[in-house]
Design an enzyme around this catalytic site. Structure first.
Site, PDB file in Angstrom:
ATOM      1  N   GLU A  98      35.848  82.707  12.137  1.00  0.00           N
ATOM      2  CA  GLU A  98      37.224  82.206  12.285  1.00  0.00           C
ATOM      3  C   GLU A  98      37.285  80.723  11.906  1.00  0.00           C
ATOM      4  O   GLU A  98      36.285  80.004  11.985  1.00  0.00           O
ATOM      5  CB  GLU A  98      37.662  82.458  13.741  1.00  0.00           C
ATOM      6  CG  GLU A  98      39.035  81.991  14.127  1.00  0.00           C
ATOM      7  CD  GLU A  98      40.186  82.560  13.322  1.00  0.00           C
ATOM      8  OE1 GLU A  98      40.148  82.449  12.077  1.00  0.00           O
ATOM      9  OE2 GLU A  98      41.152  83.057  13.922  1.00  0.00           O
ATOM     10  N   ASP A 102      41.913  77.672  19.086  1.00  0.00           N
ATOM     11  CA  ASP A 102      42.958  76.806  19.614  1.00  0.00           C
ATOM     12  C   ASP A 102      43.215  77.222  21.073  1.00  0.00           C
ATOM     13  O   ASP A 102      42.464  76.833  21.954  1.00  0.00           O
ATOM     14  CB  ASP A 102      44.180  76.978  18.699  1.00  0.00           C
ATOM     15  CG  ASP A 102      45.295  75.995  18.944  1.00  0.00           C
ATOM     16  OD1 ASP A 102      45.024  74.809  19.112  1.00  0.00           O
ATOM     17  OD2 ASP A 102      46.461  76.422  18.964  1.00  0.00           O
TER      18      ASP A 102
HETATM   19  P1  XMP Z   1      44.576  80.657  19.003  1.00  0.00           P
HETATM   20  O1  XMP Z   1      45.627  79.816  19.678  1.00  0.00           O
HETATM   21  O2  XMP Z   1      44.833  82.118  19.166  1.00  0.00           O
HETATM   22  O3  XMP Z   1      44.830  80.317  17.510  1.00  0.00           O
HETATM   23  O4  XMP Z   1      43.181  80.229  19.409  1.00  0.00           O
HETATM   24  C1  XMP Z   1      43.945  80.373  16.531  1.00  0.00           C
HETATM   25  C2  XMP Z   1      44.700  80.391  15.229  1.00  0.00           C
HETATM   26  O5  XMP Z   1      45.731  79.401  15.233  1.00  0.00           O
HETATM   27  C3  XMP Z   1      45.773  78.733  14.003  1.00  0.00           C
HETATM   28  N1  XMP Z   1      45.622  77.282  14.241  1.00  0.00           N
HETATM   29  C4  XMP Z   1      45.742  76.329  13.329  1.00  0.00           C
HETATM   30  N2  XMP Z   1      46.019  76.419  12.008  1.00  0.00           N
HETATM   31  N3  XMP Z   1      45.880  74.076  11.840  1.00  0.00           N
HETATM   32  C5  XMP Z   1      46.072  75.282  11.281  1.00  0.00           C
HETATM   33  O6  XMP Z   1      46.295  75.334  10.085  1.00  0.00           O
HETATM   34  C6  XMP Z   1      45.601  73.897  13.137  1.00  0.00           C
HETATM   35  O7  XMP Z   1      45.424  72.770  13.614  1.00  0.00           O
HETATM   36  C7  XMP Z   1      45.540  75.103  13.925  1.00  0.00           C
HETATM   37  N4  XMP Z   1      45.285  75.325  15.245  1.00  0.00           N
HETATM   38  C8  XMP Z   1      45.349  76.674  15.382  1.00  0.00           C
HETATM   39  C9  XMP Z   1      44.678  79.303  13.160  1.00  0.00           C
HETATM   40  O8  XMP Z   1      45.260  80.214  12.287  1.00  0.00           O
HETATM   41  C10 XMP Z   1      43.787  80.043  14.109  1.00  0.00           C
HETATM   42  O9  XMP Z   1      43.278  81.205  13.529  1.00  0.00           O
HETATM   43 MG    MG Z   2      43.742  81.942  11.583  1.00  0.00          MG
END
Ligand code: XMP
Ligand code: MG
Length: 186
Positions: free
Chosen positions: A103, A107
């Protein structure tokens, strides 16, 4: 020619830093899976992880297969939206394989914890490699097994990561300037 650096507040990982971070991760993964008797299946999460996965996988000295899964939670925005995970690849050997989910960034942790839960339910032995981690944003208890770099809570783009589907092709990871996404809100 468009100068992408004008949209960046700063560069977090340039090409050289990416290369060394990914080489270190590859060395750890080569070491950890070297003695495994199970087939290894790498599963990059589309679309963001494609650049990272390509760079990482070409450094692995292990026999492996590649499958893809897609997930999206960001919908043309910088805040998490509704999470959708595509169907997992059709296989009947989940309980006999090592799965390495690849991945771009962790986040809130929602995407990966949901995906890992699905894979574990199928009996797979699952580990996760993520290029970036924003631990301060976590909403669920999730730890990736291999993390390239912890980063502060900022919206980053490049090397697969997008803002509204743009910037994925940059050869570096940079913090996107606030004005870029705030000016396009309406
Ligand atoms: P979660 O919140 O489920 O999210 O852990 C993971 C997905 O969120 C996107 N993501 C980002 N994409 N810049 C991005 O371009 C960022 O700073 C960012 N933070 C989260 C990403 O697609 C990841 O798979
Ligand atoms: Mg992603």
């Amino acid at each position: 020619m468009y100068d992408f650096t004008q949209d960046m507040e700063s560069i977090l990982l340039d090409e050289e830093a990416l290369h060394s971070v990914i080489s270190e991760l590859a060395a750890r993964i080569n070491h950890d899976y070297g003695d495994s008797q199970k087939p290894l299946v790498a599963i990059p999460v589309l679309k963001g992880a494609v650049f990272f996965a390509t760079a990482l996988l070409e450094k692995l000295t292990l026999p492996l297969e590649i499958e893809f899964v897609s997930a999206s939670s960001y919908r043309a925005a910088t805040e998490s939206g509704e999470l959708t995970i595509s169907a997992l690849p059709q296989r009947n050997d989940w309980d006999k394989i090592d799965v390495l989910v690849i991945e771009d960034i962790v986040d809130t942790g929602n995407t990966l914890s949901a995906m890992v839960a699905q894979l574990k339910k199928l009996g797979a032995n699952v580990r996760v490699a993520a290029l970036l981690d924003k631990p301060s944003r976590r909403k669920v208890d999730f730890h990736a097994d291999y993390i390239g770099r912890e980063i502060p809570n900022a919206f980053v783009v490049g090397f697969g990561l997008d803002y509204a589907e743009k910037y994925r092709n940059l050869p570096y990871v940079g913090i996107l300037r606030r004005e870029v996404y705030e000016s396009s809100k309406d």
